[in-house]
Motif scaffolding. Structure first.
Motif, PDB file in Angstrom:
ATOM      1  N   VAL A 118       6.122  -6.686  -6.071  1.00  0.00           N
ATOM      2  CA  VAL A 118       4.976  -6.092  -5.365  1.00  0.00           C
ATOM      3  C   VAL A 118       4.702  -4.708  -5.948  1.00  0.00           C
ATOM      4  N   LEU A 119       3.516  -4.556  -6.509  1.00  0.00           N
ATOM      5  CA  LEU A 119       3.103  -3.274  -7.080  1.00  0.00           C
ATOM      6  C   LEU A 119       2.099  -2.614  -6.149  1.00  0.00           C
ATOM      7  N   ALA A 120       2.436  -1.440  -5.642  1.00  0.00           N
ATOM      8  CA  ALA A 120       1.512  -0.666  -4.812  1.00  0.00           C
ATOM      9  C   ALA A 120       0.791   0.332  -5.713  1.00  0.00           C
ATOM     10  N   LEU A 121      -0.538   0.255  -5.765  1.00  0.00           N
ATOM     11  CA  LEU A 121      -1.341   1.129  -6.612  1.00  0.00           C
ATOM     12  C   LEU A 121      -2.054   2.148  -5.737  1.00  0.00           C
ATOM     13  N   TYR A 122      -1.757   3.424  -5.948  1.00  0.00           N
ATOM     14  CA  TYR A 122      -2.348   4.498  -5.147  1.00  0.00           C
ATOM     15  C   TYR A 122      -3.217   5.360  -6.050  1.00  0.00           C
ATOM     16  N   LEU A 155       7.510  -1.452  -6.784  1.00  0.00           N
ATOM     17  CA  LEU A 155       7.194  -0.201  -7.462  1.00  0.00           C
ATOM     18  C   LEU A 155       5.933   0.399  -6.851  1.00  0.00           C
ATOM     19  N   ARG A 156       5.866   1.717  -6.882  1.00  0.00           N
ATOM     20  CA  ARG A 156       4.649   2.426  -6.462  1.00  0.00           C
ATOM     21  C   ARG A 156       4.089   3.135  -7.684  1.00  0.00           C
ATOM     22  N   ILE A 157       2.811   2.915  -7.939  1.00  0.00           N
ATOM     23  CA  ILE A 157       2.138   3.501  -9.090  1.00  0.00           C
ATOM     24  C   ILE A 157       1.054   4.437  -8.576  1.00  0.00           C
TER      25      ILE A 157
END
Length: 213
Positions: A118-122, A155-157
């Motif tokens: 799961v990639l969180a894109l901020y 991961l948080r991007i």
């Protein structure tokens, strides 16, 4: 017919694998639902698209005919020309929702760990309701979520929209953005180091821009 507003973008989405009405519209976010329906009917009338039932709910999907599929090299040539000669990205071009939708088709899920990633894109500079997106990846599927998907982030991007757009188009190397801090990836160190390889970028990212563009 093909030179009408939005038509080539609709065909781009169909050639990229979109078949459902809402999928196509997410790839062409500024078109109204009414006009998109009209354009699809025109394509059907011209023999470029056909409709067929999809699932038990009465919905339909749009499939390129042989004539429609033969447009693919033409669209590719137009995209190559655009990558070489288009003007610089301007503020009004920056659309985080469209960008994430485009990115989700070019994720190398085979290079990810087995299971769900799961990639969180901020996007720190986007409007409040367009700042946070999730890419839920489980080979070979990638889903885009605009609400928390119910799984822990792998991961948080964090970045700004322009930086990610320039990375996506191949204008700015992802390593450069990481080094200068305009792109930050947070999570387990082993995965942080691998994550840049998961983004395959636009199919036109490798096309060299013309001098002065």
């Amino acid at each position: 017919m093909l030179t009408q507003k939005w038509m080539l973008l609709i065909l781009r989405e169909l050639n990229a694998g979109a078949t459902r009405f809402n999928e196509i519209r997410r790839g062409v976010p500024r078109i109204s639902a009414t006009l998109l329906k009209q354009r699809l009917l025109q394509l059907e009338s011209a023999g470029i698209v056909s409709r067929r039932p999809f699932g038990p709910d009465g919905h339909e999907e749009y499939i390129l005919t042989e004539a429609g599929s033969e447009l693919k090299p033409i669209l590719s040539a137009v995209g190559t020309w655009g990558q070489r000669w288009a003007r610089d990205i301007e503020k009004e071009d920056l659309d985080p929702a469209w960008l994430v939708w485009a990115m989700h088709r070019r994720i190398d899920t085979a290079a990810m760990p087995k299971g769900r990633t799961v990639l969180a894109l901020y996007f720190r500079d986007a409007p409040k309701d367009h700042r946070l997106f999730w890419l839920v990846c489980e080979h070979p599927r990638v889903d885009v979520c605009i609400k928390p998907p119910g799984f822990d982030d792998t991961l948080r991007i964090e970045t700004d929209v322009r930086t990610m757009a320039e990375i996506w188009r191949g204008i700015r190397p992802i390593g450069e953005a990481l080094s200068e801090g305009s792109l930050i990836i947070e999570g387990p160190s082993t995965l942080v180091g691998l994550a840049p390889r998961w983004f395959l970028l636009s199919v036109f990212a490798g096309i060299k821009r013309a001098a002065g563009h």
